[in-house]
Write a protein that holds these residues in place. Structure first.
Motif, PDB file in Angstrom:
ATOM      1  N   MET A  42     -45.582 -84.392 -68.592  1.00 20.93           N
ATOM      2  CA  MET A  42     -45.199 -83.140 -69.208  1.00 20.93           C
ATOM      3  C   MET A  42     -45.738 -82.000 -68.351  1.00 20.93           C
ATOM      4  O   MET A  42     -46.853 -82.064 -67.841  1.00 20.93           O
ATOM      5  N   CYS A  43     -44.949 -80.968 -68.175  1.00 22.10           N
ATOM      6  CA  CYS A  43     -45.377 -79.791 -67.435  1.00 22.10           C
ATOM      7  C   CYS A  43     -44.706 -78.563 -68.037  1.00 22.10           C
ATOM      8  O   CYS A  43     -43.779 -78.683 -68.838  1.00 22.10           O
ATOM      9  N   LYS A  45     -39.231 -74.905 -62.811  1.00 18.54           N
ATOM     10  CA  LYS A  45     -38.746 -76.151 -63.419  1.00 18.54           C
ATOM     11  C   LYS A  45     -38.123 -77.053 -62.350  1.00 18.54           C
ATOM     12  O   LYS A  45     -38.380 -78.258 -62.313  1.00 18.54           O
ATOM     13  N   LEU A 102     -40.934 -78.535 -60.130  1.00 16.74           N
ATOM     14  CA  LEU A 102     -41.725 -79.558 -60.818  1.00 16.74           C
ATOM     15  C   LEU A 102     -40.908 -80.805 -61.139  1.00 16.74           C
ATOM     16  O   LEU A 102     -41.430 -81.920 -61.100  1.00 16.74           O
ATOM     17  N   THR A 103     -39.635 -80.620 -61.432  1.00 16.47           N
ATOM     18  CA  THR A 103     -38.758 -81.772 -61.673  1.00 16.47           C
ATOM     19  C   THR A 103     -38.640 -82.615 -60.401  1.00 16.47           C
ATOM     20  O   THR A 103     -38.627 -83.844 -60.464  1.00 16.47           O
ATOM     21  N   LYS A 151     -40.915 -83.020 -58.383  1.00 13.05           N
ATOM     22  CA  LYS A 151     -42.223 -83.673 -58.224  1.00 13.05           C
ATOM     23  C   LYS A 151     -42.500 -84.657 -59.365  1.00 13.05           C
ATOM     24  O   LYS A 151     -43.638 -84.957 -59.675  1.00 13.05           O
ATOM     25  N   SER A 152     -41.461 -85.115 -60.032  1.00  9.52           N
ATOM     26  CA  SER A 152     -41.527 -86.147 -61.072  1.00  9.52           C
ATOM     27  C   SER A 152     -41.862 -85.633 -62.466  1.00  9.52           C
ATOM     28  O   SER A 152     -42.207 -86.427 -63.339  1.00  9.52           O
ATOM     29  N   CYS A 153     -41.785 -84.349 -62.712  1.00  9.68           N
ATOM     30  CA  CYS A 153     -41.958 -83.845 -64.078  1.00  9.68           C
ATOM     31  C   CYS A 153     -40.731 -84.258 -64.888  1.00  9.68           C
ATOM     32  O   CYS A 153     -39.607 -83.952 -64.523  1.00  9.68           O
ATOM     33  N   GLU A 154     -40.959 -84.970 -65.962  1.00  5.60           N
ATOM     34  CA  GLU A 154     -39.846 -85.451 -66.783  1.00  5.60           C
ATOM     35  C   GLU A 154     -39.590 -84.582 -67.999  1.00  5.60           C
ATOM     36  O   GLU A 154     -38.530 -84.651 -68.603  1.00  5.60           O
ATOM     37  N   ASN A 155     -40.567 -83.787 -68.397  1.00  2.00           N
ATOM     38  CA  ASN A 155     -40.422 -82.969 -69.605  1.00  2.00           C
ATOM     39  C   ASN A 155     -41.005 -81.586 -69.342  1.00  2.00           C
ATOM     40  O   ASN A 155     -42.190 -81.372 -69.501  1.00  2.00           O
ATOM     41  N   PHE A 156     -40.153 -80.644 -68.911  1.00  2.00           N
ATOM     42  CA  PHE A 156     -40.605 -79.283 -68.625  1.00  2.00           C
ATOM     43  C   PHE A 156     -40.548 -78.467 -69.903  1.00  2.00           C
ATOM     44  O   PHE A 156     -39.507 -78.330 -70.529  1.00  2.00           O
TER      45      PHE A 156
END
Length: 71
Positions: free
Chosen positions: A1-2, A21, A24-25, A27-32
């Motif tokens: 989560m980020c 967003k 970070l996505t 960089k593997s962020c799945e839930n912004f």
């Protein structure tokens, strides 16, 4: 989560969050978790502009509380 918030003097905060967003996505962020955009300061000024309002401080604080409760 980020997540992220943006503080801008004039405009562009929503675009900043969209770019954050995307970064970070990638960089593997799945839930912004999209945070608030608030205004403060004066664009291009060497002097200190207006501070974030108390109401905007509450928005940011509430966002932080909700964000940490969802981890």
């Amino acid at each position: 989560m980020c997540g992220g918030i943006a503080i801008h003097a004039k405009y562009g905060g929503k675009a900043t969050l969209a770019h954050l967003k995307k970064l970070l996505t990638n960089k593997s962020c799945e839930n912004f978790n999209l945070g608030p955009v608030v205004k403060a300061g004066t664009l291009g000024s060497i002097f200190k502009g207006p501070s974030v309002t108390k109401a905007d401080e509450e928005l940011i604080r509430d966002y932080g509380k909700e964000f940490t409760n969802n981890i």
